[in-house]
Write a protein that holds these residues in place. Structure first.
Motif, PDB file in Angstrom:
ATOM      1  N   UNK A  35      -4.155   8.825   6.895  1.00 30.60           N
ATOM      2  CA  UNK A  35      -3.997   7.452   7.361  1.00 30.60           C
ATOM      3  C   UNK A  35      -5.324   6.720   7.406  1.00 30.60           C
ATOM      4  N   UNK A  36      -6.400   7.450   7.673  1.00 29.68           N
ATOM      5  CA  UNK A  36      -7.706   6.816   7.760  1.00 29.68           C
ATOM      6  C   UNK A  36      -8.316   6.542   6.394  1.00 29.68           C
ATOM      7  N   UNK A  37      -7.723   7.080   5.354  1.00 28.05           N
ATOM      8  CA  UNK A  37      -8.264   6.959   4.006  1.00 28.05           C
ATOM      9  C   UNK A  37      -7.232   6.354   3.075  1.00 28.05           C
ATOM     10  N   UNK A  38      -7.235   5.019   2.890  1.00 26.41           N
ATOM     11  CA  UNK A  38      -6.247   4.397   2.031  1.00 26.41           C
ATOM     12  C   UNK A  38      -6.290   4.923   0.607  1.00 26.41           C
ATOM     13  N   UNK A  39      -7.437   5.428   0.181  1.00 24.94           N
ATOM     14  CA  UNK A  39      -7.542   5.976  -1.157  1.00 24.94           C
ATOM     15  C   UNK A  39      -6.717   7.224  -1.335  1.00 24.94           C
ATOM     16  N   UNK A  40      -6.398   7.881  -0.235  1.00 19.21           N
ATOM     17  CA  UNK A  40      -5.575   9.080  -0.259  1.00 19.21           C
ATOM     18  C   UNK A  40      -4.275   8.815  -1.003  1.00 19.21           C
ATOM     19  N   UNK A  99       1.975   9.683  -0.397  1.00 16.79           N
ATOM     20  CA  UNK A  99       1.071   9.585  -1.543  1.00 16.79           C
ATOM     21  C   UNK A  99       1.467   8.394  -2.404  1.00 16.79           C
ATOM     22  N   UNK A 100       0.475   7.558  -2.725  1.00 18.42           N
ATOM     23  CA  UNK A 100       0.724   6.376  -3.540  1.00 18.42           C
ATOM     24  C   UNK A 100       1.293   6.713  -4.904  1.00 18.42           C
ATOM     25  N   UNK A 101       0.785   7.769  -5.534  1.00 20.21           N
ATOM     26  CA  UNK A 101       1.309   8.140  -6.853  1.00 20.21           C
ATOM     27  C   UNK A 101       2.776   8.547  -6.765  1.00 20.21           C
ATOM     28  N   UNK A 102       3.154   9.232  -5.689  1.00 19.64           N
ATOM     29  CA  UNK A 102       4.560   9.596  -5.519  1.00 19.64           C
ATOM     30  C   UNK A 102       5.428   8.339  -5.411  1.00 19.64           C
ATOM     31  N   UNK A 103       4.980   7.392  -4.572  1.00 20.24           N
ATOM     32  CA  UNK A 103       5.736   6.148  -4.408  1.00 20.24           C
ATOM     33  C   UNK A 103       5.821   5.379  -5.729  1.00 20.24           C
ATOM     34  N   UNK A 104       4.712   5.334  -6.457  1.00 20.27           N
ATOM     35  CA  UNK A 104       4.687   4.623  -7.737  1.00 20.27           C
ATOM     36  C   UNK A 104       5.650   5.264  -8.732  1.00 20.27           C
ATOM     37  N   UNK A 105       5.624   6.582  -8.829  1.00 19.35           N
ATOM     38  CA  UNK A 105       6.539   7.266  -9.752  1.00 19.35           C
ATOM     39  C   UNK A 105       7.997   7.033  -9.350  1.00 19.35           C
TER      40      UNK A 105
END
Length: 153
Positions: A35-40, A99-105
């Motif tokens: 949560x503290x790392x948006x890049x995560x 995970x952003x990549x999971x959401x994007x996929x």
């Protein structure tokens, strides 16, 4: 014991060892760190995401998450809750901190029809690649209420 049986058993043990090593504590991030790392979850650690999308913009994603979609008249937060952490139904996923990549996929799969849901498929159909990247960055940057099974006995 035959050499073939011994080789098979050895292969299974090695595979299990590699799988456990891949999931070791040193490689598992805590929800606080995520949560503290948006890049995560937003692809900020590298130039591109595994989904082949442009860089996500958190502020643009927040705007999209609250906008009513033309296809259903719903916004993301109408169903998934504020910050993606309070779904209206227990069968709807929590998006905050994912995970952003999971959401994007997932959004790309809804958009293409490879994944089907009566609300998500039409909602995602109108999203551009940038919209998907922005939504993934926004929800990935939110505090997480997700948990894994690490440490559960």
């Amino acid at each position: 014991m035959s050499k073939a049986t011994h080789a098979t058993r050895l292969s299974i043990v090695l595979l299990a060892t590699f799988a456990l090593a891949a999931c070791s504590q040193s490689q598992v991030e805590s929800a606080d760190k995520s949560a503290a790392d948006p890049g995560h979850a937003s692809g900020e650690h590298s130039a591109s995401s595994s989904a082949g999308l442009p860089q996500g913009r958190i502020a643009a994603g927040e705007h999209l998450a609250t906008a009513k979609g033309k296809a259903t008249g719903q916004s993301c937060i109408d169903c998934h809750g504020a910050d993606g952490n309070q779904p209206i139904d227990p069968t709807y996923p929590r998006l905050g901190g994912q995970y952003g990549d999971y959401l994007a996929h997932a959004l790309q799969a809804y958009r293409s029809g490879n994944r089907d849901h009566m609300l998500m498929t039409p909602q995602a159909a109108s999203l551009s690649d940038q919209d998907i990247a922005d939504l993934a960055a926004y929800f990935g940057s939110r505090p997480s209420q997700l948990r894994d099974l690490h440490g559960v006995n």
